[in-house]
Design a protein around this motif. Structure first.
Motif, short mmCIF file in Angstrom:
data_model
loop_
_atom_site.label_atom_id
_atom_site.label_comp_id
_atom_site.label_asym_id
_atom_site.label_seq_id
_atom_site.Cartn_x
_atom_site.Cartn_y
_atom_site.Cartn_z
N HIS A 21 -11.13 -44.98 -75.83
CA HIS A 21 -10.48 -44.79 -74.54
C HIS A 21 -11.50 -45.04 -73.43
O HIS A 21 -12.50 -44.34 -73.33
N VAL A 22 -11.24 -46.05 -72.62
CA VAL A 22 -12.18 -46.45 -71.56
C VAL A 22 -11.59 -46.09 -70.20
O VAL A 22 -10.42 -46.39 -69.91
N TRP A 23 -12.41 -45.44 -69.38
CA TRP A 23 -12.01 -45.08 -68.02
C TRP A 23 -12.80 -45.92 -67.03
O TRP A 23 -14.03 -46.02 -67.12
N HIS A 24 -12.11 -46.54 -66.08
CA HIS A 24 -12.75 -47.39 -65.07
C HIS A 24 -13.00 -46.55 -63.81
O HIS A 24 -12.19 -46.54 -62.87
N TYR A 25 -14.13 -45.84 -63.80
CA TYR A 25 -14.42 -44.91 -62.71
C TYR A 25 -14.65 -45.63 -61.38
O TYR A 25 -14.43 -45.04 -60.32
N ASN A 30 -10.68 -41.27 -55.82
CA ASN A 30 -11.32 -39.97 -55.79
C ASN A 30 -10.63 -39.00 -54.82
O ASN A 30 -10.46 -37.81 -55.13
N GLU A 31 -10.21 -39.51 -53.67
CA GLU A 31 -9.59 -38.65 -52.67
C GLU A 31 -8.27 -38.07 -53.17
O GLU A 31 -7.99 -36.87 -52.99
N SER A 32 -7.47 -38.88 -53.83
CA SER A 32 -6.18 -38.39 -54.36
C SER A 32 -6.40 -37.37 -55.47
O SER A 32 -5.65 -36.39 -55.60
N ILE A 33 -7.42 -37.59 -56.29
CA ILE A 33 -7.73 -36.64 -57.37
C ILE A 33 -8.07 -35.27 -56.78
O ILE A 33 -7.54 -34.23 -57.22
N PHE A 69 -4.76 -41.37 -61.65
CA PHE A 69 -5.56 -41.89 -60.54
C PHE A 69 -6.86 -42.57 -60.98
O PHE A 69 -7.63 -43.01 -60.13
N ILE A 70 -7.11 -42.64 -62.29
CA ILE A 70 -8.26 -43.40 -62.79
C ILE A 70 -7.71 -44.46 -63.76
O ILE A 70 -7.15 -44.10 -64.79
N LYS A 250 -17.75 -34.54 -61.65
CA LYS A 250 -18.41 -34.82 -60.37
C LYS A 250 -17.45 -35.47 -59.38
O LYS A 250 -17.61 -35.32 -58.17
N ILE A 251 -16.45 -36.19 -59.88
CA ILE A 251 -15.42 -36.74 -58.99
C ILE A 251 -14.62 -35.61 -58.36
O ILE A 251 -14.29 -35.63 -57.17
N CYS A 252 -14.31 -34.59 -59.16
CA CYS A 252 -13.55 -33.45 -58.65
C CYS A 252 -14.33 -32.69 -57.58
O CYS A 252 -13.74 -32.20 -56.61
#
Length: 274
Positions: A21-25, A30-33, A69-70, A250-252
């Protein structure tokens, strides 16, 4: 004199293809999260739940938000392929093979030959571009003074060989020669999980004797300290059982401080120390 010889099978088995499972950070919103997490009424959501239920619900909420959102996807990793071979390149390889099969099937027609040649050219260009981008990316990491020693040697190793060689050799388990990667992983998981199992006996812990007169009986959970700890986390560390990576945390940022305080206070009230 007669020559005696023997053939010993020392084949190296590569890891079979597996999904990841790959997440494209870099494309995350970030703002919506943070807004979604902040808009949750955590006092009511986590009310009247034990610690395990709170943690599970907190994890489910976060993973649902991250999934929305990611950008993320499931990819198939084939260790026998060079690291610059991507999904799009594999699709082009299949497309080229199909053109060649049609070329043979149609009696080697000129029109089909042109399609085959063009597919070869497009595929070679795509592989070369991907290969150059891969080595450029490694070169930048290698020249970065912030690169850790572990990452440094890992990058050097990738320059020496374009294929991954299994690190864990075959193991002997109950007089069986185990080479299958999944079976080996399950054996290791079972062994190490057994090391952490409780010993059910009649022994009692001795009375606690303070080693110093300087001790504390209580402490306050400070939101500023939690936020400081979140921002000091190393994004290169792997995630835990809940699959929430350090980069996600860290995004949160400050948006998860409140639910963490609720969970930590619940741990202290129930005598559970994470």
């Amino acid at each position: 004199h007669q020559i005696k010889y023997a053939v010993i099978a020392l084949d190296i088995y590569y890891t079979p293809p597996y999904e990841r499972h790959v997440w494209h950070y870099n494309r995350a919103d970030n703002e919506s999260i943070r807004n979604c997490i902040s808009n949750i009424d955590w006092d009511n959501v986590l009310h009247n739940l034990n610690v395990d239920q709170q943690v599970q619900l907190f994890t489910n909420y976060l993973m649902n938000i991250f999934s929305n959102f990611i950008p993320n996807e499931m990819i198939t990793v084939v260790d026998k392929d060079p690291p610059w071979i991507t999904t799009s390149i594999r699709n082009k390889i299949n497309e080229k093979n199909n053109f060649y099969k049609n070329y043979i099937r149609n009696g080697k027609a000129i029109d089909d030959l042109e399609k085959v040649n063009q597919a070869y050219v497009n595929l070679n260009n795509l592989i070369q571009d991907s290969k150059n981008a891969y080595f450029n990316r490694l070169s930048k990491k290698l020249s970065n003074p912030k690169t850790t020693p572990k990452a440094y040697w890992s990058i050097l190793k990738s320059f020496y060989c374009n294929k991954k060689i299994p690190v864990i050799p075959p193991i002997n388990h109950n007089n069986d020669y185990i080479t299958d990667f999944k079976v080996k992983a399950n054996l290791f998981n079972t062994y190490f999980s057994n090391q952490c199992s409780l010993l059910n006996n009649t022994s009692n812990l001795p009375s606690q004797i303070p080693a110093s007169n300087h001790s504390i009986s209580s402490f306050t959970i400070n939101s500023d300290i939690i936020l400081k700890l979140i921002r000091s986390l190393d994004v290169n560390k792997s995630h835990g059982y809940d699959k929430i990576s350090v980069r996600m945390v860290k995004i949160c940022d400050a948006s998860i401080v409140k639910p963490l305080i609720i969970i930590f206070e619940k741990c202290l009230n129930e005598g559970i120390f994470p």
